[in-house]
Structure formats: C-alpha cells, structure tokens
Scaffold this motif. Structure first.
Motif, mmCIF file in Angstrom:
data_model
loop_
_atom_site.group_PDB
_atom_site.id
_atom_site.type_symbol
_atom_site.label_atom_id
_atom_site.label_comp_id
_atom_site.label_asym_id
_atom_site.label_seq_id
_atom_site.Cartn_x
_atom_site.Cartn_y
_atom_site.Cartn_z
ATOM 1 N N MET A 1 0.992 -1.243 -0.201
ATOM 2 C CA MET A 1 -0.399 -0.211 -0.199
ATOM 3 C C MET A 1 0.836 0.890 0.088
ATOM 4 O O MET A 1 2.401 0.761 0.737
ATOM 5 N N THR A 2 0.109 1.970 -0.436
ATOM 6 C CA THR A 2 1.078 3.487 -0.045
ATOM 7 C C THR A 2 -0.018 4.604 0.819
ATOM 8 O O THR A 2 -0.635 3.830 1.021
ATOM 9 N N ASP A 3 1.038 4.722 2.180
ATOM 10 C CA ASP A 3 -0.001 4.946 3.019
ATOM 11 C C ASP A 3 1.094 6.778 3.742
ATOM 12 O O ASP A 3 2.636 6.520 3.825
ATOM 13 N N GLN A 4 0.675 7.335 4.809
ATOM 14 C CA GLN A 4 1.082 9.056 5.389
ATOM 15 C C GLN A 4 2.286 7.649 6.434
ATOM 16 O O GLN A 4 1.750 6.485 6.832
ATOM 17 N N ILE A 5 3.152 8.894 6.745
ATOM 18 C CA ILE A 5 4.475 8.646 7.547
ATOM 19 C C ILE A 5 3.518 8.439 9.046
ATOM 20 O O ILE A 5 4.491 7.401 9.913
ATOM 21 N N VAL A 6 2.973 9.221 9.622
ATOM 22 C CA VAL A 6 2.251 8.484 10.767
ATOM 23 C C VAL A 6 2.138 7.673 11.281
ATOM 24 O O VAL A 6 1.844 7.022 12.424
ATOM 25 N N ASN A 7 1.065 6.619 9.796
ATOM 26 C CA ASN A 7 0.354 5.460 10.093
ATOM 27 C C ASN A 7 1.842 4.742 10.571
ATOM 28 O O ASN A 7 1.324 3.598 11.104
ATOM 29 N N VAL A 8 2.582 4.388 9.705
ATOM 30 C CA VAL A 8 3.580 3.745 9.634
ATOM 31 C C VAL A 8 5.258 3.710 9.401
ATOM 32 O O VAL A 8 5.525 2.441 9.770
#
Length: 324
Positions: free
Chosen positions: A200-207
């Motif tokens: 997936m592509t995701d926001q840094i604060v989540n991953v």
C-alpha cells in the motif's frame, strides 16, 4: 411596525450570536475524524486535539465516523450547526480527491466549510508486507512487471489518501493490482502486517512505528529528502522512481457559517498546539511535518483546498478512478 420588529429581532439575534461566540466554548467540542481509530488522520487529530483542549478550556472529543473514503464523516460535519461545537479533521482525500471520485458528493470542499488551519504534513511511503519477495523498490518494480495482476493493494476507501496516492503510484509504474478497500487505514495496516494484503501507499504517521518495529517493509518515501524519522528509507528519486513525489496533509475545518470569532479561537488553539514542544515532538517522531506560521492560517488552508481539488481531479479522472 412589523419592519421595526423584524429589525429588532435581527439585532437581538446578532447580539446573542456575538455573546455566544465571546463565551465559547461552554461545553465539550466534537472533532469528527472520518476514518477508523488508529489511522493517520486519527493519530494526528488526537495529538493536536489534546493540546487544543487545554487551550480552549473544554475537552475536544474525537468521534470516528468512517465510510466512503472519509466523505461520510465530513458530510456529517458539513451539515452540523455552525456553532463551533462540531469540527472536523479533513485531509487531502476528503478535501482534494473526493470531488473527482464521488459525482454525488454531498459537500463542496471549497465552499461548504470554514477553514481553521493546517495541522500537519504527512509524507507518503511505499510499503509492503514483511514477507513480500522484493527487498527494495527496484526489486518491487521488477516483481510487479510479471506479477502485477496477482497482488493485492490495500487502501482506506475510495477517495482516501492511501487510495488516491496508490492510484497515482500504480499509474506511474503501470500496475493493475486488485484493490482492497477498508474502512480506514488502521484496519488496512493491520491486514498488511498480517500478510493478508501485499502492499500500500500510506502516510508516514501511520506506518513509521511499524517500519521501525520490522513489522512491514518500506521501499521508499515520496519526498525530495529522507525523513529524520526514517533515515534509512531512501527517497523515490534515490530508489529509481523520481516521478512519484507526493505528500498528504491533515487540517481542521468547521461548518460554513461558523462565526469568525470562534474560528479565530480555534485557530489560535491550533497554532499554540503546533508551537508546543511536546506536541511537535510527538508529530515529528512519527515523521509528520509541522506547518509554517504562514501555512496555519484559515486563508492559507482555503487556497490549499482549492489547489488540491485542481491537482487531483485530472489525475484521478485520467486513471478512471471512481467510487463504486
């Protein structure tokens, strides 16, 4: 006499509204987060709301209203009483990509809100399950050339940041994976860690915490420079994909018609939160980007929303993306 009575009533109404704004807030404020708990928007909202609550003297209560790529919660917020007691944490998807994906969208991102201010910038990463065959972006791209239609890509719903940035990524690399939608990035990430979905592509604060803990793989970050939170993760340019450059953002909105005095109080509280060293540290440790003073104003946020709608509409339409 009737005209005089109407004029007097209007004057009294304005006076009452002014008094309410001056005394605001006298009870808890609800902040709608349009995704499930645990996702990046939820994380940013809780960090920022914690400090804002102390500034305004009333608790800001988070209400997670997931569905339709975040548009369900934002639509509810747009229809709330414009009295400052219902605000929203929107983002690039709900206030940028949504108009291109939802032809019957129940709100206009640029017209139906009173912008309060930008809360955080959130760089995008390309991540995969820890058992994915490739170990870097080059290996991932090579694998996708022959197996692209066999893999699954997770996202937080049509119109979400993970969906929009994923569509852009897939269009650049020419991939056509099976898209798997969730009611938020939190559940999507849980399945990624469980090896149920592939990437997936995701926001840094989540991953960031999951990358640091070795629970998922990070192939690249889609920014010009590496993130201090993940110094070992190369940029997309370093990894051989310079065309994929994208960052998301989170921002606070109120319903259209919210009194300017209340908007100012909420903006002041947001600015103080972003100036607080502990709040900044919490966001920076997760890889978030703290907005500059100029980026935190309601006027700046209004311009950002207008520019994001203009940016994402042609990208998503060209990719044929739409809500089911």
């Amino acid at each position: 006499m009737k005209k005089l009575a109407l004029a007097l009533a209007a004057t009294l109404g304005l006076a009452a509204t002014g008094a309410q704004a001056q005394n605001y807030p006298t009870r808890p404020v609800t902040m709608i987060v349009p995704f499930a708990a645990g996702g990046p928007t939820d994380v940013v909202a809780r960090i920022v709301a914690d400090h804002m609550s102390r500034t305004i003297g009333q608790q800001i209560v988070i209400e997670n209203v997931a569905g339709a790529g975040g548009t369900t919660g934002i639509a509810r917020g747009a229809q709330a009483q414009p009295d400052g007691y219902t605000i929203m944490m929107g983002h690039m998807g709900t206030h940028g990509a949504a108009p291109a994906l939802y032809p019957n969208l129940k709100y206009d991102p640029a017209k139906d809100f009173a912008p309060i201010g930008l809360a955080a910038g959130t760089p995008i990463l390309i991540v995969a399950k820890k058992d994915f065959p490739a170990n870097d972006l080059k290996g991932f791209l090579d694998y996708m050339k022959t197996n692209g239609e066999k893999v699954n890509m997770a996202h937080a719903g049509v119109g979400s940041v993970s969906h929009s940035t994923g569509i852009l990524f897939n269009s650049i690399i020419g991939a056509k994976p099976t898209m798997v939608a969730y009611r938020g990035t939190g559940p999507a990430l849980n399945d990624l860690m469980a090896n149920t979905v592939d990437y997936m592509t995701d926001q840094i604060v989540n991953v960031a915490p999951q990358i640091q803990g070795g629970n998922i793989k990070a192939f690249a970050i889609a920014t010009p420079e590496r993130s201090p939170a993940l110094p070992n993760v190369p940029t997309t340019k370093e990894a051989g994909l310079p065309d994929y450059q994208v960052s998301a953002w989170n921002a606070v909105f109120a319903p259209k018609g919210t009194p300017p005095e209340i908007v100012k109080k909420l903006n002041d509280a947001l600015v103080k939160a972003l100036d607080d060293e502990n709040t900044k540290k919490r966001l920076l440790d997760l890889g978030g980007v703290i907005p500059s003073a100029q980026e935190r104003t309601p006027e700046s946020l209004q311009k950002l929303v207008e520019s994001e709608v203009a940016r994402w509409t042609p990208v998503l339409q060209a990719a044929g993306a739409k809500a089911e």
